[in-house]
Design a protein around this motif. Sequence first.
Motif, PDB file in Angstrom:
ATOM      1  N   TYR A   1     118.650  80.293  14.970  1.00 61.19           N
ATOM      2  CA  TYR A   1     118.591  79.520  16.211  1.00 61.19           C
ATOM      3  C   TYR A   1     119.322  78.185  16.054  1.00 61.19           C
ATOM      4  CZ  TYR A   1     115.064  82.962  17.340  1.00 61.19           C
ATOM      5  OH  TYR A   1     114.417  84.144  17.561  1.00 61.19           O
TER       6      TYR A   1
ATOM      7  N   ALA B   1     112.937  69.195  17.448  1.00 60.37           N
ATOM      8  CA  ALA B   1     112.050  69.148  18.611  1.00 60.37           C
ATOM      9  C   ALA B   1     112.677  68.402  19.784  1.00 60.37           C
ATOM     10  CB  ALA B   1     110.725  68.499  18.230  1.00 60.37           C
TER      11      ALA B   1
ATOM     12  N   SER C   1     115.758  74.078  22.908  1.00 57.25           N
ATOM     13  CA  SER C   1     114.625  74.787  23.496  1.00 57.25           C
ATOM     14  C   SER C   1     115.046  75.564  24.746  1.00 57.25           C
ATOM     15  CB  SER C   1     113.466  73.840  23.812  1.00 57.25           C
ATOM     16  OG  SER C   1     113.855  72.886  24.772  1.00 57.25           O
TER      17      SER C   1
ATOM     18  N   ILE D   1     116.770  78.740  23.575  1.00 58.10           N
ATOM     19  CA  ILE D   1     115.792  79.714  23.077  1.00 58.10           C
ATOM     20  C   ILE D   1     115.077  80.371  24.262  1.00 58.10           C
ATOM     21  CG2 ILE D   1     113.648  80.005  21.782  1.00 58.10           C
ATOM     22  CD1 ILE D   1     114.752  77.861  19.828  1.00 58.10           C
ATOM     23  N   ARG D   2     114.688  79.577  25.250  1.00 62.53           N
ATOM     24  CA  ARG D   2     114.060  80.135  26.459  1.00 62.53           C
ATOM     25  C   ARG D   2     114.975  81.151  27.138  1.00 62.53           C
ATOM     26  NH1 ARG D   2     111.477  75.528  27.088  1.00 62.53           N
ATOM     27  NH2 ARG D   2     113.129  74.408  28.150  1.00 62.53           N
TER      28      ARG D   2
END
Length: 93
Positions: free
Chosen positions: A39, A79, A85, A88-89
């Motif tokens: 990722y 983070a 993020s 990844i979603r």
Amino acid sequence: SKIKGWIWAPYLSRDHLKALLYDSHHTKSLFHINPLQEYLALFPELVSHNPADERINVPGTVAETNWTYRFRPSIEEIANHPDLSGMIREILT
């Protein structure tokens, strides 16, 4: 990959990495594992410029670092990354 019609290149593009992750999440398999570095590799600023720095294991060797992963960014950087993020979603849906 001949199956996907991709032309060989020494490194996978972000689109190729994303497609591989998407495919692994959307198989009929009950379980699969994608290591964190797969990722992180979607964003060059999150990985080392030297792939050997992120190698988990060297086959045929015994070393304290075998089967460990030392990632470059801090947990806070991961983070707070502005796009990780969301990517990844996108892969998971």
